[in-house]
Design a protein around this motif. Structure first.
Motif, PDB file in Angstrom:
ATOM      1  N   ILE A 293      19.204  28.273  57.967  1.00  0.00           N
ATOM      2  CA  ILE A 293      18.123  27.809  58.826  1.00  0.00           C
ATOM      3  C   ILE A 293      18.298  28.479  60.175  1.00  0.00           C
ATOM      4  O   ILE A 293      19.425  28.637  60.664  1.00  0.00           O
TER       5      ILE A 293
ATOM      6  N   SER B 157      20.283  28.614  51.874  1.00  0.00           N
ATOM      7  CA  SER B 157      20.515  27.431  52.712  1.00  0.00           C
ATOM      8  C   SER B 157      20.624  27.746  54.193  1.00  0.00           C
ATOM      9  O   SER B 157      21.174  26.971  54.961  1.00  0.00           O
TER      10      SER B 157
ATOM     11  N   ARG C 257      13.293  28.114  57.509  1.00  0.00           N
ATOM     12  CA  ARG C 257      14.258  28.017  56.418  1.00  0.00           C
ATOM     13  C   ARG C 257      14.248  29.331  55.648  1.00  0.00           C
ATOM     14  O   ARG C 257      13.186  29.853  55.311  1.00  0.00           O
TER      15      ARG C 257
END
Ligand SMILES: [Zn+2]
Length: 251
Positions: free
Chosen positions: A196, A194, A190
């Protein structure tokens, strides 16, 4: 735009592996901890698709003009063919043109131009990078993101020799390491904003859950765990867990 990286001539393009990424029911992953979000929605890949075409060098053509005709960076053409000096190409040589749908005619040199006055591609300035991620490995990108022939593909596939070190695409935290059917041994990171990133089909994992990594930190080794016909890295980028095409994030 399609980008290619070539790690070495040892990779045979004709034998690139297929990989698989499909959603699993809890029963299918019983005994294994589930990842933090559902993985994949599609079925197994069919044969990998080479994203490009072959150009046969004609009399009077230079690597620089061939690249310009196809609208790609001359260095990209050099990298895709393992060429370090643009002047070494010869008539009849086959060049792989990444991202090209079909062979194009380059045509004669424009009047008044001399091949020796063309810029050396290796000296051209690189376009300024707004990339948020870096390449996790140097490998041959042979399958892109998105639906092809009805089969969704949530990432990109990069072929590389087994054991090649996989590096974190950006600084972040390890939020999952483990095994998933289809995906094999995976690492999920992560990052801020936001983002990933997910790395699949590894032969080894070099980090643990909760570890903090920098961009470029070794996190795994390329392998063929999960459903694949050969060693490669399946690389995903997700924003709020939704799969995104990784290429716009890469330099
Ligand atoms: Zn894949």
């Amino acid at each position: 735009m399609t980008r290619w990286l070539v790690a070495g001539a040892a990779i045979a393009l004709a034998t690139l592996p297929a990989c698989s990424a499909r959603q699993r029911t809890p029963a299918e992953v019983s005994g294994q901890r589930p990842p933090p979000f559902p993985l994949g929605t599609g079925d197994a890949h069919v044969e990998p698709e080479l994203l490009g075409t072959t150009h046969v060098v004609q009399k009077g053509e230079t690597l620089y003009r061939i690249a310009k005709t196809y609208g790609i960076d001359p260095r990209e053409l050099m990298e895709a063919n393992g060429i370090s000096d643009a002047k070494t190409i010869v008539v009849g040589q086959e060049l792989f043109v990444p991202g090209a749908a079909r062979a194009l005619e380059v045509g004669p040199m424009p009047p008044g131009t001399v091949a020796s006055q063309e810029p050396d591609p290796t000296l051209l300035p690189r376009k300024a990078g707004s990339a948020t991620l870096q390449w996790p490995i140097k490998g041959v990108l042979y399958r892109g993101f998105g639906v092809k022939q009805g089969q969704p593909h949530d990432g990109i596939d990069l072929s590389a020799p087994e054991g090649t070190v996989v590096r974190a695409a950006a600084a972040g935290e390890v939020i999952f390491t483990g095994s998933q059917k289809g995906y094999g041994t995976i690492v999920i990171l992560r990052h801020p904003n936001s983002l990933i990133t997910l790395y699949a089909h590894n032969s080894a994992v070099l980090v643990k859950d909760g570890d903090r990594v920098d961009a470029g930190t070794p996190i795994a080794k390329v392998g063929q765990s999960g459903r694949t016909t050969g060693p490669h890295l399946h690389f995903e980028v997700r924003e709020n867990t939704r799969p995104r095409d990784p290429l716009p994030y890469l330099p």
